[in-house]
Enzyme design. Structure first.
Site, PDB file in Angstrom:
ATOM      1  N   GLU A 194       0.833  -1.631   0.268  1.00 15.91           N
ATOM      2  CA  GLU A 194       0.533  -0.377  -0.056  1.00 15.91           C
ATOM      3  C   GLU A 194       1.128   1.514  -0.141  1.00 15.91           C
ATOM      4  OE1 GLU A 194      -2.428   0.172   3.283  1.00 15.91           O
ATOM      5  OE2 GLU A 194      -3.451  -2.181   3.023  1.00 15.91           O
TER       6      GLU A 194
ATOM      7  N   CYS B 198       2.911  -5.461  16.344  1.00 13.45           N
ATOM      8  CA  CYS B 198       2.577  -4.833  16.894  1.00 13.45           C
ATOM      9  C   CYS B 198       0.496  -5.109  17.211  1.00 13.45           C
ATOM     10  CB  CYS B 198       2.588  -3.246  16.595  1.00 13.45           C
ATOM     11  SG  CYS B 198       3.981  -2.255  16.599  1.00 13.45           S
TER      12      CYS B 198
ATOM     13  N   CYS C 279      -2.464   2.072   8.036  1.00 13.01           N
ATOM     14  CA  CYS C 279      -1.670   0.991   7.743  1.00 13.01           C
ATOM     15  C   CYS C 279      -2.485  -0.448   7.465  1.00 13.01           C
ATOM     16  CB  CYS C 279      -0.122   1.099   7.624  1.00 13.01           C
ATOM     17  SG  CYS C 279       1.007   0.205   7.394  1.00 13.01           S
TER      18      CYS C 279
END
EC number: 2.1.1.192
Length: 356
Positions: free
Chosen positions: A93, A117, A337
């Protein structure tokens, strides 16, 4: 005809001139190719109309190194997110973020991310591979092509941990500056912190901005949110940041994603101010960038109420910490994201080409 430097995207002006001479062409053909690659954004050498027709035909099989746009989503605020398919079928992306005076590109440095994460969509998808130089540069050219205007700023805040692809990312930074013409002071590299890599970056003689993703003011909470933090104690990270600022003379931005009820309480603001005091007292310049969370389906975290954000800001300012709140863009277009890639793969009846 000898093999060209492939892909051509990512080659320097000097390398392209040398290659042109090797092909029996004058060196200025390399200069022309450089212009068409980096400023006209060609996708095929057949577009280089200043080349002799016979040479263009001889070059027709030589790949430039551009990726295919498989999905484009524009949000109401003008932010545009692109899903790009690489030559091996992998998907990444990139995001174009326009304002009246600038056009920023948020670029990816890896396919997926190994940092895991637990509030991040990219972290949920796992790690596939590092991006190559031309795959990073292509993201910027894709945004320029779509918007029809020059990119002014680049932030390495997309998919991946840039310092785990450090050599290629630094190559990309130099090429963005020297070949595409983006000032290094308009380039930001964001990292959650990788042991020994911030001191290494300080020695690279760059003028970029370093953004360090803290997301928590103490080691225990940070390890819960960022599992890799177990290998990089917070005190050591802050020490490396202080040394980086003193060595480079550049300010560091500390990124802090606010998660409702998790890390946005008054005690967290006070702990954060105390944590950063050791760096600021040494004369280092720093800034905290608060980011209200952009919720994703894969994680059970929520965006904090604006009053909680305002209170966090007030407490940091009370402790003389420079702070700003990032305006979140693309909330209506899966701009966090990793979201677009994940939704595309879930909706696809078959795997993308090259994927198992």
């Amino acid at each position: 005809m000898s093999a060209p430097p492939l892909p051509l995207l990512g080659q320097s002006l000097a390398a392209l001139k040398d290659w042109a001479v090797e092909q029996g062409q004058p060196a200025y053909r390399g200069q022309q190719l450089h212009t068409w690659l980096y400023h006209k954004g060609i996708r095929s050498l057949q577009e280089v109309t200043v080349f002799p027709k016979a040479w263009r035909e001889a070059l027709q099989e030589y790949p430039v190194g551009r990726s295919q746009v498989v999905q484009r989503i524009e949000s109401r605020d003008g932010t545009v997110k692109f899903l790009l398919q690489l030559a091996d079928g992998e998907l990444i992306e990139t995001v174009g973020i326009p304002t009246a005076r600038r056009l920023t590109v948020c670029v990816s440095s890896q396919v997926g991310c190994p940092m895991a994460c637990n509030f991040c969509a990219t972290g949920k998808m796992g790690y596939r591979r590092n991006l190559k130089l031309h795959e990073i540069l292509d993201q910027v050219l894709t945004v320029q092509e779509d918007f029809g205007r020059r990119v002014s700023h680049v932030v390495f805040m997309g998919m991946g941990e840039p310092l785990l692809n450090r050599d290629t990312v630094v190559q990309a930074i130099r090429s963005l500056n020297q070949d595409i013409g983006i000032g290094q002071r308009h380039i930001t590299l964001s990292t959650v912190g990788v042991p020994r890599q911030i001191p290494w970056l300080a020695q690279q003689d760059l003028q970029i901005t370093l953004a360090v993703s803290l997301h928590a003011p103490n080691q225990e909470l940070r390890q819960q949110l960022i599992p890799s933090a177990a290998h990089y104690p917070l005190d050591a990270l802050i020490q490396d940041c202080r040394d980086y600022m003193l060595c480079s003379g550049r300010r560091i931005s500390f990124e802090y994603t606010l998660l409702a009820g998790v890390n946005d309480l008054p005690i967290h603001a006070r702990q954060l101010a105390h944590l950063l005091r050791q760096a600021s007292q040494a004369g280092a310049r720093l800034h905290v960038n608060l980011i209200p969370y952009n919720p994703i389906a894969e994680a059970d975290y929520q965006r904090p109420h604006p009053t909680r954000v305002a209170e966090f800001v007030r407490l940091l300012e009370e402790h003389h910490v420079q702070v700003s709140v990032r305006q979140t863009r693309g909330l209506d277009s899966n701009a966090a994201c990793g979201q677009l890639r994940g939704s595309f793969l879930r909706a696809s009846p078959e795997p993308a080409p090259g994927r198992s």
